[in-house]
Design a protein around this motif. Structure first.
Motif, PDB file in Angstrom:
ATOM      1  N   GLN A 125       0.839  -1.194   0.000  1.00 63.04           N
ATOM      2  CA  GLN A 125       0.000   0.000   0.000  1.00 63.04           C
ATOM      3  C   GLN A 125       0.877   1.249   0.000  1.00 63.04           C
ATOM      4  O   GLN A 125       1.900   1.307   0.687  1.00 63.04           O
ATOM      5  CB  GLN A 125      -0.893   0.025   1.247  1.00 63.04           C
ATOM      6  CG  GLN A 125      -1.783   1.269   1.334  1.00 63.04           C
ATOM      7  CD  GLN A 125      -2.331   1.497   2.734  1.00 63.04           C
ATOM      8  OE1 GLN A 125      -1.858   0.884   3.693  1.00 63.04           O
ATOM      9  NE2 GLN A 125      -3.294   2.383   2.864  1.00 63.04           N
ATOM     10  N   GLN A 126       0.492   2.236  -0.786  1.00 59.44           N
ATOM     11  CA  GLN A 126       1.131   3.556  -0.727  1.00 59.44           C
ATOM     12  C   GLN A 126       0.267   4.415   0.198  1.00 59.44           C
ATOM     13  O   GLN A 126      -0.632   5.123  -0.235  1.00 59.44           O
ATOM     14  CB  GLN A 126       1.244   4.171  -2.132  1.00 59.44           C
ATOM     15  CG  GLN A 126       1.945   3.284  -3.142  1.00 59.44           C
ATOM     16  CD  GLN A 126       3.395   2.989  -2.774  1.00 59.44           C
ATOM     17  OE1 GLN A 126       4.034   3.757  -2.054  1.00 59.44           O
ATOM     18  NE2 GLN A 126       3.918   1.863  -3.255  1.00 59.44           N
ATOM     19  N   ALA A 127       0.557   4.353   1.479  1.00 57.74           N
ATOM     20  CA  ALA A 127      -0.308   4.967   2.485  1.00 57.74           C
ATOM     21  C   ALA A 127       0.098   6.410   2.766  1.00 57.74           C
ATOM     22  O   ALA A 127       1.289   6.728   2.823  1.00 57.74           O
ATOM     23  CB  ALA A 127      -0.236   4.163   3.785  1.00 57.74           C
ATOM     24  N   PRO A 128      -0.863   7.296   2.942  1.00 65.17           N
ATOM     25  CA  PRO A 128      -0.532   8.668   3.318  1.00 65.17           C
ATOM     26  C   PRO A 128       0.174   8.694   4.671  1.00 65.17           C
ATOM     27  O   PRO A 128      -0.088   7.851   5.535  1.00 65.17           O
ATOM     28  CB  PRO A 128      -1.885   9.368   3.373  1.00 65.17           C
ATOM     29  CG  PRO A 128      -2.900   8.269   3.515  1.00 65.17           C
ATOM     30  CD  PRO A 128      -2.317   7.076   2.834  1.00 65.17           C
ATOM     31  N   ILE A 129       1.088   9.643   4.845  1.00 64.60           N
ATOM     32  CA  ILE A 129       1.864   9.680   6.094  1.00 64.60           C
ATOM     33  C   ILE A 129       1.371  10.715   7.088  1.00 64.60           C
ATOM     34  O   ILE A 129       1.692  10.648   8.270  1.00 64.60           O
ATOM     35  CB  ILE A 129       3.358   9.925   5.824  1.00 64.60           C
ATOM     36  CG1 ILE A 129       3.585  11.260   5.121  1.00 64.60           C
ATOM     37  CG2 ILE A 129       3.955   8.776   5.040  1.00 64.60           C
ATOM     38  CD1 ILE A 129       5.044  11.657   5.012  1.00 64.60           C
ATOM     39  N   GLY A 130       0.601  11.713   6.620  1.00 63.09           N
ATOM     40  CA  GLY A 130       0.143  12.726   7.564  1.00 63.09           C
ATOM     41  C   GLY A 130       0.237  14.120   6.993  1.00 63.09           C
ATOM     42  O   GLY A 130      -0.036  14.349   5.814  1.00 63.09           O
ATOM     43  N   VAL A 131       0.671  15.052   7.812  1.00 62.20           N
ATOM     44  CA  VAL A 131       0.720  16.456   7.421  1.00 62.20           C
ATOM     45  C   VAL A 131       2.097  16.785   6.850  1.00 62.20           C
ATOM     46  O   VAL A 131       3.119  16.517   7.478  1.00 62.20           O
ATOM     47  CB  VAL A 131       0.398  17.377   8.626  1.00 62.20           C
ATOM     48  CG1 VAL A 131       0.608  18.840   8.261  1.00 62.20           C
ATOM     49  CG2 VAL A 131      -1.034  17.150   9.097  1.00 62.20           C
ATOM     50  N   LEU A 132       2.104  17.369   5.665  1.00 63.60           N
ATOM     51  CA  LEU A 132       3.326  17.768   4.972  1.00 63.60           C
ATOM     52  C   LEU A 132       3.459  19.290   5.032  1.00 63.60           C
ATOM     53  O   LEU A 132       2.498  20.016   4.805  1.00 63.60           O
ATOM     54  CB  LEU A 132       3.255  17.311   3.521  1.00 63.60           C
ATOM     55  CG  LEU A 132       4.323  17.843   2.566  1.00 63.60           C
ATOM     56  CD1 LEU A 132       5.671  17.214   2.878  1.00 63.60           C
ATOM     57  CD2 LEU A 132       3.928  17.578   1.124  1.00 63.60           C
ATOM     58  N   TYR A 133       4.672  19.772   5.296  1.00 60.36           N
ATOM     59  CA  TYR A 133       4.927  21.210   5.378  1.00 60.36           C
ATOM     60  C   TYR A 133       5.695  21.669   4.147  1.00 60.36           C
ATOM     61  O   TYR A 133       6.797  21.197   3.885  1.00 60.36           O
ATOM     62  CB  TYR A 133       5.732  21.504   6.647  1.00 60.36           C
ATOM     63  CG  TYR A 133       6.078  22.964   6.882  1.00 60.36           C
ATOM     64  CD1 TYR A 133       5.202  23.989   6.545  1.00 60.36           C
ATOM     65  CD2 TYR A 133       7.296  23.316   7.475  1.00 60.36           C
ATOM     66  CE1 TYR A 133       5.522  25.317   6.787  1.00 60.36           C
ATOM     67  CE2 TYR A 133       7.617  24.638   7.737  1.00 60.36           C
ATOM     68  CZ  TYR A 133       6.734  25.633   7.378  1.00 60.36           C
ATOM     69  OH  TYR A 133       7.054  26.951   7.624  1.00 60.36           O
ATOM     70  N   GLY A 134       5.123  22.599   3.376  1.00 62.70           N
ATOM     71  CA  GLY A 134       5.770  23.123   2.185  1.00 62.70           C
ATOM     72  C   GLY A 134       6.179  24.579   2.364  1.00 62.70           C
ATOM     73  O   GLY A 134       5.357  25.417   2.745  1.00 62.70           O
TER      74      GLY A 134
END
Length: 467
Positions: A125-134
């Motif tokens: 599975q390519q699972a989302p990891i959470g909150v990304l900061y850009g």
């Protein structure tokens, strides 16, 4: 330009008129942390949406960008000075990224099932990891956001944006466009924060990864801060892209393309052509035509169709560029055209060409972020390739030659960059990877590659108990 108003706020300045556009207050650290927490809460619902549901909203965002094209383009041009037609093109590119991601993203993110040697079954599975900061720069106020935010929203992550201060209006407009298109509130969150608060965001437990587009120095700083808390980063940093004009090049094509490649977006592009490495046998012909074409470029109001170059985004950036030009001349390069700060309102700088550029000069080794071209003479094709790679940077580059097979071989086997254009110039393509090597950073965006930068490739094994 954005200037500090006090320790709690700042104002944005129209670089064409030097007039104030708007005033903004910074979020306090507590307000920023609360926004992160809200983004994470929204993520917990967003991550369980199906790929089809996410894709539908991503497509809707692309349509909403086109629906808001005129207003958003005018805003970008007023905030950072790009030609209005370039703002329109930026919206088209951004909408194209949404369309590509909605389709290709589903393929990239679908579960993969593998039969195991013992009769069991594996699921990847390519699972989302959470909150990304850009953390994003000002030169492409919409595209810079779209290219990292859209892929990560499609992947199921929450997305935080710290945009450059002088394009704060564009950042807030994008948030509204996203949510009007159906993206749940807070999944995409704009943080109007200081650098000090930004460090706290990087360190926050709910922030799982960081991406930055900016200077090499900024990249080193963010990478260090992120490494201290074991967070993955993707960095797209500066460059000094070399475009090679080989002995069999179509000179007319090379000149026309190189002028555009140096001055597009007022020359304020990380992947712009900056060093023009020309083989001795065609150097004089190229130089004569190139300098004439650069001299003929009219700078002025970016909303005027007659203008070919708008103002630089901030006064300090214009002043820094001029200092680099002056320093290069002191070091031995010669001014072929331009090189003078116009005595008029607005942060304008003319199309400028430096020749006799050699090692040890600023124009040879450093990035000149504006409409300034460095002409470098090479002995032959092999020497041109050597000069191109004689750089601490490695984002993009180009080759002009009528021999396509040889050009491809040079690009594959010798050009030490992440991207190479042959007989053309391109800013970015949704279906090709974007990124560099050396001090131009690491990681990739676009082309299906960026969507897997910030996912958890998770292995699930189901035992065969029927033996």
């Amino acid at each position: 330009m954005s200037t500090e108003k006090n320790d709690k706020g700042f104002e944005t300045i129209n670089p064409t008129t030097e007039e104030t556009l708007a005033q903004y207050n910074y979020m306090s650290k507590d307000e920023a942390i609360e926004a992160v927490e809200k983004c994470h809460k929204a993520f917990t619902n967003w991550k369980i949406k199906s790929l089809d549901e996410r894709a539908k909203i991503i497509k809707a965002i692309g349509k909403a960008l086109q629906d808001n094209k005129e207003e958003l383009s005018q805003l970008m041009t007023s905030e950072m000075g790009k030609l209005l037609k370039h703002s329109y093109q930026e919206i088209d590119l951004s909408a194209g990224i949404c369309e590509f991601t909605a389709t290709d993203g589903k393929k990239q993110l679908e579960d993969e099932v593998r039969e195991m040697p013992d009769g069991g079954k594996g699921i990847i599975q390519q699972a989302p990891i959470g909150v990304l900061y850009g953390i994003q720069p000002w030169n492409f106020p919409t595209y810079q956001v779209i290219r990292y935010a859209i892929t990560n929203l499609m992947a199921g992550n929450g997305v935080l944006l710290k945009h450059a201060k002088n394009v704060t209006g564009s950042a807030l407009k994008l948030k509204k466009i996203f949510e009007d298109a159906g993206l749940p509130k807070d999944v995409f969150t704009v943080l109007v924060i200081s650098h000090e608060v930004s460090d706290a965001i990087i360190a926050h437990d709910l922030v799982r990864a960081v991406t930055l587009t900016g200077s090499s120095e900024a990249g080193k700083y963010v990478a260090k801060k992120s490494a201290e808390v074991l967070k993955k980063t993707v960095l797209e940093l500066g460059s000094n892209d070399a475009y090679l004009v080989l002995d069999d090049a179509d000179i007319d094509l090379a000149v026309k393309t190189c002028v555009m490649a140096r001055t597009y977006n007022n020359g304020e592009t990380c992947v712009a052509a900056k060093r023009f490495v020309v083989v001795d046998s065609v150097y004089d012909d190229f130089k004569t035509a190139f300098v004439k074409a650069m001299e003929n470029l009219k700078f002025g109001d970016p909303t005027d169709k007659a203008s070919k170059i708008g103002p630089m985004a901030r006064e300090d950036l214009r002043d820094k560029l001029h200092e680099q030009v002056q320093e290069s001349i002191k070091q031995g390069s010669k001014l072929a055209c331009g090189g003078e700060v116009p005595k008029q309102k607005g942060y304008f700088y003319p199309a400028t060409v430096l020749e006799d550029v050699k090692p040890g000069q600023v124009a040879y080794s450093d990035e000149l972020f504006g409409p300034v071209a460095a002409l470098i003479r090479a002995k032959d094709n092999e020497d041109a390739m050597r000069i191109a790679n004689d750089s601490k940077f490695g984002l993009g580059g180009g080759i002009f030659s009528k021999d396509e097979e040889t050009s491809i071989a040079l690009a594959k086997n010798h050009f030490d960059t992440g991207m190479v254009n042959i007989n053309c110039y391109g800013l970015a393509h949704p279906n090709l990877p974007f990124g560099g090597v050396k001090q131009s950073g690491y990681g990739r965006e676009h082309g299906g590659f960026g969507i897997r930068e910030f996912v958890n490739t998770k292995a699930i094994y189901i035992a065969n108990n029927k033996k």
